[in-house]
Design an enzyme around this catalytic site. Structure first.
Site, PDB file in Angstrom:
ATOM      1  N   SER A 214       0.851  -1.233   0.045  1.00 29.09           N
ATOM      2  CA  SER A 214      -0.022   0.021  -0.142  1.00 29.09           C
ATOM      3  C   SER A 214       0.847   1.221  -0.211  1.00 29.09           C
ATOM      4  O   SER A 214       1.618   1.475  -0.819  1.00 29.09           O
ATOM      5  CB  SER A 214      -1.044  -0.007   1.167  1.00 29.09           C
ATOM      6  N   ASP A 331      -8.839  -5.411  -5.779  1.00 30.11           N
ATOM      7  CA  ASP A 331      -8.355  -4.453  -5.014  1.00 30.11           C
ATOM      8  C   ASP A 331      -9.351  -3.326  -5.228  1.00 30.11           C
ATOM      9  O   ASP A 331      -9.020  -2.354  -6.248  1.00 30.11           O
ATOM     10  CB  ASP A 331      -7.214  -4.050  -5.019  1.00 30.11           C
ATOM     11  N   HIS A 362      -7.191  -5.866  -1.117  1.00 33.96           N
ATOM     12  CA  HIS A 362      -6.169  -5.228  -0.946  1.00 33.96           C
ATOM     13  C   HIS A 362      -5.032  -5.709  -0.214  1.00 33.96           C
ATOM     14  O   HIS A 362      -5.091  -6.195   0.748  1.00 33.96           O
ATOM     15  CB  HIS A 362      -6.509  -3.895  -0.239  1.00 33.96           C
TER      16      HIS A 362
END
Length: 609
Positions: A214, A331, A362
């Site tokens: 991320s 995601d 994710h």
């Protein structure tokens, strides 16, 4: 630079083990991967220390170059036998804590399109977490026992790092660059945030790899765009490669999945854990209030120079490091285009790149054996042939993430465009067929954000969406690439949200349904930006406009017996703003179409019932 010039015999280094007194071989490589060395597993014999690395910028206005807080975890052999080892480096704005996900401080999505948003509440100050000298323990157990030093740093304006969070702007690339320069003997490190004694990375071989998920996956890409020497390989997992693509979509204000009302200034507050009262106030004023809020533009969602500067595709020409991109096709936080667009650019630039994609949500790194092959090759110089592996690794539906299927590339080289056309059926379901409708036909939907996309897709009869489906598939259909829609639409108001979902029908309502069972992919756009992403133009009520845009990239096998459905609606309750219900969108079906990237092309559709 020839990466394989690094000693091909993989630096067979020896040290005296503090456990047994015997020589320890570092690394031990088998089948092209660095193996866990028993003598390096005991954390009691790891050396931990922290320092501050000087950057080339002063963000917090104190007249001094900002320093980044860095922590190091390394085998004791780096001191006892003066070993120089490669580094796995992870940087993050999250290590010292965040404000949490309290939506009280988010923007209110209940906003009329084109209006300035209502004021939001200020987020509370962050209570800093962590105890020196450890910033984080992530990745240490995976890589230190395999013969790597593990380094962490807090991003600018977070934790004990100085400066301000700028969210995707130059300093987020220059901060990790400074740390890499220090690891390679070019930068300045100190024992204290101000003054202090010099610290050298005498234990570093000058070969650095980065990884993270991320935001922590964004920073490796940011560092790589600087072309910094010594950064040999990066493995970004679900990286945010453009903050416009994160908070906007084709001119539309569109929130990341699960974070309705978030925007870049919210993210600033979420991570701003660094500095003292004086520097925090300076950063809040100059970065958040004077730069972010006036330029993020929640009224129109238009693209501008502020967003341009926070898009790493515009800097990708600087990347020299080898790149293993990792992401998920489902995601809906950091949508998959973030990695696909970078991967495609890297290929065009001749950068060594491969792609790992899975079917989950994710996050989700590649299998550790795959990562190990990359780090062992590029950081230890082991000739394991990783650069000749398949370019694309995709986890098929139902398979474990550790068991990806190899493909020659992404999209699949056999994928061909197949055009399908909607046939009237509102307020129930219409059809999708291989030829355009012979007669002019238009259908109208009425916007109402009260209904979720999932509810609209399952509805047998509703005026709040239009949906068109293929016949049942007599054989599985493999989609690989980026679907694209072309719609001719008219609106009864000057502005409207436009949302498109590609779904698999019938909808699976079982509590055991998989993430791939229902939603194939999604896309959003602002009809006011049909001419320019940088300038919205109010719609003339009743006038038809041609709008064409990509949905999110995908690679999915749609099962035999399912139908592929195209759903068109206006406000997407979980992603877009929520204007007052009632806006009407009319779609000219004869002038609208859906492009599907089908492996095998049109022949895969000709066998339908």
């Amino acid at each position: 630079m020839n990466r394989l010039s690094f000693p091909a015999l993989a630096l067979l280094l020896f040290a005296v083990s503090p456990l047994s007194g015997a020589d320890v071989q570092i690394p031990v490589i088998k089948d092209g991967e660095a193996q866990v060395i028993k003598e390096l597993e005991d954390s009691d014999y790891w050396i931990r220390h922290d320092l501050w690395v000087e950057t080339e910028f002063d963000l917090d206005g104190d007249g001094k170059l900002d320093r980044m807080h860095v922590s190091v975890t390394r085998p004791t052999q780096t001191d006892t036998q003066s070993l120089k080892l490669p580094v796995i480096y992870n940087s993050s704005p999250y290590f010292a804590g965040t404000t949490g996900d309290d939506e009280t401080y988010f923007w209110d999505a209940r906003q009329e399109l084109g209006d300035e948003p209502p004021q939001r509440s200020a987020a509370p100050a962050i209570e800093r977490e962590g105890t020196r000298p450890i910033i984080s323990k992530r990745h240490v157990k995976d890589w230190l026992p395999r013969g790597f030093v593990v380094v962490h740093s807090s991003a600018p304006g977070t934790g004990l790092s100085q400066g301000c969070p700028t969210i995707g702007d130059d300093p987020e690339a220059l901060a990790p660059k400074a740390v890499i320069d220090w690891l390679c003997g070019r930068g300045k490190g100190f024992t204290e945030p101000f003054g202090g004694e010099p610290v050298e990375a005498y234990w570093s071989s000058g070969k650095v790899g980065m990884t993270g998920t991320s935001y922590n996956g964004t920073i490796p890409l940011a560092a790589a765009t600087t072309g910094v020497e010594g950064l040999e390989v990066i493995i970004p997992v679900a990286p945010n490669t453009s903050y416009y693509h994160y908070y906007r979509s084709n001119g539309l204000v569109r929130h990341p999945g699960g974070y309705l009302g978030e925007d870049i200034d919210i993210l600033y507050d979420f991570i701003h854990s660094g500095g003292n009262e004086e520097t925090q106030a300076y950063c809040d004023c100059h970065v958040r209030d004077e730069t972010m809020k006036p330029n993020q533009d929640r009224a129109t969602g238009d693209y501008n120079d502020f967003w341009f500067s926070r898009d790493y595709l515009n800097r990708v020409d600087g990347v020299k490091a080898a790149v293993l991109m990792a992401h998920a096709f489902n995601d809906w936080n950091v949508v998959p285009e973030h990695s696909i667009r970078i991967y495609e650019a890297l290929k065009k630039n001749g950068v060594e790149a491969q792609l790992f994609m899975h079917q989950g949500g994710h996050g989700g790194p590649p299998p550790i054996s795959m990562m190990n092959r990359w780090f062992t090759h590029y950081l230890y110089g082991e000739d394991n042939g990783v650069e000749n592996d398949s370019k694309s690794w995709i986890v098929r539906e139902g398979d474990e993430r550790t068991n990806p299927t190899a493909y020659p590339d992404y999209p699949h080289p056999w994928a061909k465009e197949v055009l399908v056309y909607p046939v009237a059926g509102a307020p129930e379901r219409g059809g999708l067929q291989m030829e355009p409708a012979q007669e002019a036909s238009a259908e109208t939907l009425v916007d109402n954000f009260s209904f979720s996309g999932e509810a609209l897709a399952q509805a047998e009869f509703t005026e709040h969406r239009l949906i068109y489906a293929t016949p049942k598939l007599s054989e599985p259909v493999h989609l690989s690439g980026t679907p694209r829609v072309k719609l001719r639409i008219a609106c009864d108001r000057p502005a409207a949200n436009l949302s498109v979902w590609l779904v698999s029908l019938p909808w699976n309502t079982s509590k055991h349904s998989k993430i791939t069972d229902n939603i194939i992919t999604r896309g959003w756009a602002d009809p006011q930006n049909v001419e320019s992403i940088r300038e919205s133009k109010p719609l003339v009520p009743g006038q038809f406009y041609d709008i064409e845009f990509d949905l999110q990239p995908d690679d999915q096998v749609i099962a035999k017996g399912q139908q592929i459905g195209l759903m068109i609606f206006s406000s997407d309750r979980d992603y877009t703003l929520h204007p007052t219900p009632g806006t009407k969108l009319t779609v000219d079906l004869q002038q609208s179409q859906l492009s599907l990237p089908v492996v095998g092309g049109i022949m895969s559709f000709e066998a339908e019932d």
